[in-house]
Design a protein around this motif. Sequence first.
Motif, PDB file in Angstrom:
ATOM      1  N   PHE A 107     -21.573 -23.547 -29.595  1.00 44.10           N
ATOM      2  CA  PHE A 107     -23.035 -23.667 -29.527  1.00 44.10           C
ATOM      3  C   PHE A 107     -23.620 -22.571 -28.640  1.00 44.10           C
ATOM      4  O   PHE A 107     -24.644 -21.960 -28.972  1.00 44.10           O
ATOM      5  N   VAL A 108     -22.969 -22.300 -27.505  1.00 45.84           N
ATOM      6  CA  VAL A 108     -23.459 -21.256 -26.590  1.00 45.84           C
ATOM      7  C   VAL A 108     -23.414 -19.897 -27.276  1.00 45.84           C
ATOM      8  O   VAL A 108     -24.370 -19.112 -27.209  1.00 45.84           O
ATOM      9  N   ARG A 109     -22.314 -19.594 -27.939  1.00 41.84           N
ATOM     10  CA  ARG A 109     -22.193 -18.307 -28.638  1.00 41.84           C
ATOM     11  C   ARG A 109     -23.290 -18.160 -29.686  1.00 41.84           C
ATOM     12  O   ARG A 109     -23.916 -17.102 -29.805  1.00 41.84           O
ATOM     13  N   GLN A 110     -23.505 -19.235 -30.453  1.00 41.76           N
ATOM     14  CA  GLN A 110     -24.516 -19.170 -31.515  1.00 41.76           C
ATOM     15  C   GLN A 110     -25.907 -18.925 -30.939  1.00 41.76           C
ATOM     16  O   GLN A 110     -26.676 -18.117 -31.471  1.00 41.76           O
ATOM     17  N   ARG A 111     -26.209 -19.596 -29.842  1.00 39.03           N
ATOM     18  CA  ARG A 111     -27.545 -19.435 -29.243  1.00 39.03           C
ATOM     19  C   ARG A 111     -27.745 -18.035 -28.683  1.00 39.03           C
ATOM     20  O   ARG A 111     -28.841 -17.474 -28.759  1.00 39.03           O
ATOM     21  N   LEU A 112     -26.692 -17.470 -28.123  1.00 39.80           N
ATOM     22  CA  LEU A 112     -26.780 -16.098 -27.617  1.00 39.80           C
ATOM     23  C   LEU A 112     -27.010 -15.116 -28.769  1.00 39.80           C
ATOM     24  O   LEU A 112     -27.839 -14.207 -28.664  1.00 39.80           O
ATOM     25  N   VAL A 113     -26.286 -15.303 -29.861  1.00 39.22           N
ATOM     26  CA  VAL A 113     -26.455 -14.426 -31.031  1.00 39.22           C
ATOM     27  C   VAL A 113     -27.864 -14.565 -31.597  1.00 39.22           C
ATOM     28  O   VAL A 113     -28.531 -13.571 -31.896  1.00 39.22           O
ATOM     29  N   ARG A 114     -28.308 -15.807 -31.747  1.00 43.93           N
ATOM     30  CA  ARG A 114     -29.657 -16.036 -32.286  1.00 43.93           C
ATOM     31  C   ARG A 114     -30.721 -15.410 -31.386  1.00 43.93           C
ATOM     32  O   ARG A 114     -31.688 -14.811 -31.879  1.00 43.93           O
ATOM     33  N   SER A 115     -30.532 -15.522 -30.071  1.00 45.03           N
ATOM     34  CA  SER A 115     -31.491 -14.954 -29.119  1.00 45.03           C
ATOM     35  C   SER A 115     -31.576 -13.434 -29.270  1.00 45.03           C
ATOM     36  O   SER A 115     -32.675 -12.857 -29.247  1.00 45.03           O
ATOM     37  N   LEU A 117     -30.824 -11.704 -31.989  1.00 36.78           N
ATOM     38  CA  LEU A 117     -31.465 -11.430 -33.280  1.00 36.78           C
ATOM     39  C   LEU A 117     -32.981 -11.575 -33.172  1.00 36.78           C
ATOM     40  O   LEU A 117     -33.733 -10.807 -33.785  1.00 36.78           O
ATOM     41  N   GLU A 118     -33.426 -12.557 -32.402  1.00 42.53           N
ATOM     42  CA  GLU A 118     -34.875 -12.731 -32.202  1.00 42.53           C
ATOM     43  C   GLU A 118     -35.455 -11.566 -31.409  1.00 42.53           C
ATOM     44  O   GLU A 118     -36.553 -11.080 -31.710  1.00 42.53           O
ATOM     45  N   ASP A 119     -34.697 -11.080 -30.407  1.00 40.83           N
ATOM     46  CA  ASP A 119     -35.175  -9.949 -29.604  1.00 40.83           C
ATOM     47  C   ASP A 119     -35.335  -8.685 -30.435  1.00 40.83           C
ATOM     48  O   ASP A 119     -36.255  -7.894 -30.203  1.00 40.83           O
ATOM     49  N   VAL A 120     -34.432  -8.489 -31.388  1.00 46.51           N
ATOM     50  CA  VAL A 120     -34.497  -7.266 -32.214  1.00 46.51           C
ATOM     51  C   VAL A 120     -35.276  -7.513 -33.506  1.00 46.51           C
ATOM     52  O   VAL A 120     -35.282  -6.671 -34.411  1.00 46.51           O
ATOM     53  N   GLU A 121     -35.887  -8.696 -33.588  1.00 57.56           N
ATOM     54  CA  GLU A 121     -36.723  -9.071 -34.744  1.00 57.56           C
ATOM     55  C   GLU A 121     -35.926  -9.028 -36.050  1.00 57.56           C
ATOM     56  O   GLU A 121     -36.411  -8.563 -37.084  1.00 57.56           O
ATOM     57  N   GLU A 122     -34.678  -9.552 -35.988  1.00 60.59           N
ATOM     58  CA  GLU A 122     -33.839  -9.627 -37.186  1.00 60.59           C
ATOM     59  C   GLU A 122     -33.427 -11.071 -37.466  1.00 60.59           C
ATOM     60  O   GLU A 122     -32.457 -11.321 -38.176  1.00 60.59           O
ATOM     61  N   ALA A 123     -34.175 -12.030 -36.905  1.00 63.95           N
ATOM     62  CA  ALA A 123     -33.824 -13.448 -37.062  1.00 63.95           C
ATOM     63  C   ALA A 123     -34.375 -14.003 -38.369  1.00 63.95           C
ATOM     64  O   ALA A 123     -35.257 -14.878 -38.383  1.00 63.95           O
ATOM     65  N   THR A 360     -21.805  -7.590 -31.657  1.00 61.84           N
ATOM     66  CA  THR A 360     -21.816  -7.427 -30.200  1.00 61.84           C
ATOM     67  C   THR A 360     -21.771  -5.957 -29.813  1.00 61.84           C
ATOM     68  O   THR A 360     -22.465  -5.533 -28.879  1.00 61.84           O
ATOM     69  N   ARG A 361     -20.974  -5.172 -30.531  1.00 60.58           N
ATOM     70  CA  ARG A 361     -20.890  -3.727 -30.252  1.00 60.58           C
ATOM     71  C   ARG A 361     -22.261  -3.079 -30.401  1.00 60.58           C
ATOM     72  O   ARG A 361     -22.706  -2.293 -29.553  1.00 60.58           O
ATOM     73  N   ARG A 362     -22.972  -3.442 -31.465  1.00 65.90           N
ATOM     74  CA  ARG A 362     -24.301  -2.872 -31.703  1.00 65.90           C
ATOM     75  C   ARG A 362     -25.300  -3.328 -30.636  1.00 65.90           C
ATOM     76  O   ARG A 362     -26.130  -2.544 -30.159  1.00 65.90           O
ATOM     77  N   ALA A 363     -25.196  -4.611 -30.237  1.00 67.54           N
ATOM     78  CA  ALA A 363     -26.103  -5.145 -29.216  1.00 67.54           C
ATOM     79  C   ALA A 363     -25.894  -4.458 -27.877  1.00 67.54           C
ATOM     80  O   ALA A 363     -26.847  -4.192 -27.139  1.00 67.54           O
ATOM     81  N   ILE A 364     -24.636  -4.129 -27.556  1.00 66.03           N
ATOM     82  CA  ILE A 364     -24.332  -3.417 -26.310  1.00 66.03           C
ATOM     83  C   ILE A 364     -24.897  -2.002 -26.371  1.00 66.03           C
ATOM     84  O   ILE A 364     -25.540  -1.527 -25.428  1.00 66.03           O
ATOM     85  N   ALA A 365     -24.650  -1.340 -27.495  1.00 59.47           N
ATOM     86  CA  ALA A 365     -25.090   0.049 -27.648  1.00 59.47           C
ATOM     87  C   ALA A 365     -26.609   0.168 -27.549  1.00 59.47           C
ATOM     88  O   ALA A 365     -27.131   1.164 -27.034  1.00 59.47           O
ATOM     89  N   GLU A 366     -27.319  -0.845 -28.022  1.00 58.36           N
ATOM     90  CA  GLU A 366     -28.780  -0.798 -28.018  1.00 58.36           C
ATOM     91  C   GLU A 366     -29.387  -1.445 -26.773  1.00 58.36           C
ATOM     92  O   GLU A 366     -30.607  -1.556 -26.651  1.00 58.36           O
ATOM     93  N   GLY A 367     -28.519  -1.899 -25.851  1.00 63.36           N
ATOM     94  CA  GLY A 367     -28.993  -2.435 -24.585  1.00 63.36           C
ATOM     95  C   GLY A 367     -29.563  -3.827 -24.639  1.00 63.36           C
ATOM     96  O   GLY A 367     -30.341  -4.223 -23.758  1.00 63.36           O
ATOM     97  N   PHE A 368     -29.188  -4.613 -25.639  1.00 64.40           N
ATOM     98  CA  PHE A 368     -29.741  -5.959 -25.774  1.00 64.40           C
ATOM     99  C   PHE A 368     -28.856  -7.038 -25.164  1.00 64.40           C
ATOM    100  O   PHE A 368     -29.230  -8.220 -25.168  1.00 64.40           O
ATOM    101  N   VAL A 369     -27.685  -6.668 -24.660  1.00 63.62           N
ATOM    102  CA  VAL A 369     -26.793  -7.672 -24.088  1.00 63.62           C
ATOM    103  C   VAL A 369     -25.993  -7.060 -22.946  1.00 63.62           C
ATOM    104  O   VAL A 369     -25.593  -5.898 -23.017  1.00 63.62           O
ATOM    105  N   THR A 370     -25.780  -7.833 -21.895  1.00 64.41           N
ATOM    106  CA  THR A 370     -24.989  -7.379 -20.760  1.00 64.41           C
ATOM    107  C   THR A 370     -23.507  -7.608 -21.067  1.00 64.41           C
ATOM    108  O   THR A 370     -23.167  -8.421 -21.940  1.00 64.41           O
ATOM    109  N   PRO A 371     -22.618  -6.939 -20.342  1.00 65.34           N
ATOM    110  CA  PRO A 371     -21.184  -7.188 -20.536  1.00 65.34           C
ATOM    111  C   PRO A 371     -20.806  -8.652 -20.323  1.00 65.34           C
ATOM    112  O   PRO A 371     -19.928  -9.171 -21.015  1.00 65.34           O
ATOM    113  N   THR A 372     -21.487  -9.320 -19.383  1.00 66.57           N
ATOM    114  CA  THR A 372     -21.184 -10.732 -19.127  1.00 66.57           C
ATOM    115  C   THR A 372     -21.511 -11.591 -20.339  1.00 66.57           C
ATOM    116  O   THR A 372     -20.695 -12.423 -20.776  1.00 66.57           O
TER     117      THR A 372
END
Length: 392
Positions: A107-115, A117-123, A360-372
Motif C-alpha cells: 500500500f505504501v509503495r502504491q501511494r508513493l507511485v501514485r503521488s 504520477l500526480e506530481d508529474v500530471e500523469e495520473a 523510479t529511475r525516471r522519477a530520480i532523474a527528474e528530481g521527483f523522488v528522494t533516494p529514501t
Amino acid sequence: MPQVNPQILVWAREAAGLGIDEAARALQLGGARQRGPEVLGEYEQGTKAPSRPLLLKMAKVYRRSLLTFYLQQPPVKSERGEDFRTLPGDRGYESAPKLDALVRDVFVRQRLVRSILEDVEEAEPLNFVGSITLAQPVDFAAKLICKRLSFDLNEFRRKKTVEEAFSYIRELTEKLGVFVLLIGNLGTHHTALGTDVFRGFALAEKVAPFIVVNDQDAKVAWSFTLLHELAHIWLGRTGLSGADFEQKIEQFCNDIASEILLPEAELDELRQLGGDRQEVISVISAFASRRKVSRALVVYRLLKRRQIDRKQWLDLTEEFRRSWEAERARKKEQAADAAGGPNYYVVKRHRVGNALVEFTRRAIAEGFVTPTKAGRILGVRPTNVQALVEVT
C-alpha cells in the motif's frame, strides 16, 4: 524529545508478531545484570523511556516508521482489502502479522507511485479497472482481458521456460500500467510466507494498480496467479487470494485465468483419461508441460468438467504438491553446493519488476523522488537504489 506512549511499544511488537523474548533478542537488550525481556518490559510498562537509537532499532525490527512511535495512541489496524482466502482451521493465521506487514508495504509503495504520477500530471485513471462484474460470462471476461493485454497463447507456449512464459505475461500486464511484484517474504527467508497463507494480492486502484505474486509458489504457477489477480483488477476488487476456491469471486477469477491459459476445447484431449493412477499422473504431467501450466491447473479443470471427482482431485493435487516440494528441496541442496550465486541487483530487479524500476529511475532523474523514498518504492536501502536502477 516527545514522550513515547508505552502502549505504542506493545502494539508495534505484537503487530510484528513478536513475543517479548523474541523481540528482546532481536533488539539485543539485556546483559549480565538484567535479562532482555525484563529490560523491554520496563520500556513497555513506561518505567523507563526508550532512547532515540533504541527507537530506530525498534523501527527496523518491528517494520514501522520512526514517526509511528510518537503517535499518541496505537493506530487502528489498516485494511488488507477483502480477504478471499479459505484457510482450514487456524492454518496460516499465525503469519497474519507478517502478512499485514507485506500488505502495508505494498500500500505504501502504491501511494508513493501514485503521488509521483500526480506530481508529474500523469495520473490517468485506467478504465479497465472495475470494468467487469461477476454476472458476466467467464469466456467473455477472458476474451476481454486477452484483447486488452494483446495476449497470444501460442507466443506464451513458445517460450523456452515457464519463467520466460511468466515474464511474457508480466511485460504485457506492466504495459497496461499495472505494477507486478514477486514477493513471498519480508526480506529474509526467515519471514517466508507460504502459499497456505496467500498466493496473490491485488490492489485495484484506478491509478497505479499493483499485483503481488507469492514467489514461494512453484514458478509454473506464477502465470496463473498473475492472471487470477489481473481478473481481480478488472473486477475492481482489492484483496488477498489463497489456494482454495470456495468463494464465488475466487472461482470466477480462477476460471478466467484457466480459460486464458488452457481453453476448454483443449481438455477434450483428456476425455479418455484412464488407466492406473501412475499412468494418469504421467499423462497429465505431459499435457501440462507442453502448455507451460501447472498440473494442479489441469486437474482443477478436469474437476470442473466432472471428468474426475473431488476425491481424485484431492489425491492428485496432494501428489503434485509433494512432488514439487521434493523437487524444490533437491534444487535448494544443489544451490547450496554451487559456488557463488546470482547477482543481488539482477535478482532484486526481477522481483520488483522492470516497470517499477524504470518508473523510479525516471522519477530520480527528474528530481521527483528522494533516494529514501525511492528505496521504499523498490524495497531496498537508499544506498542500493542507484545500483539497482542502473542494472540491466
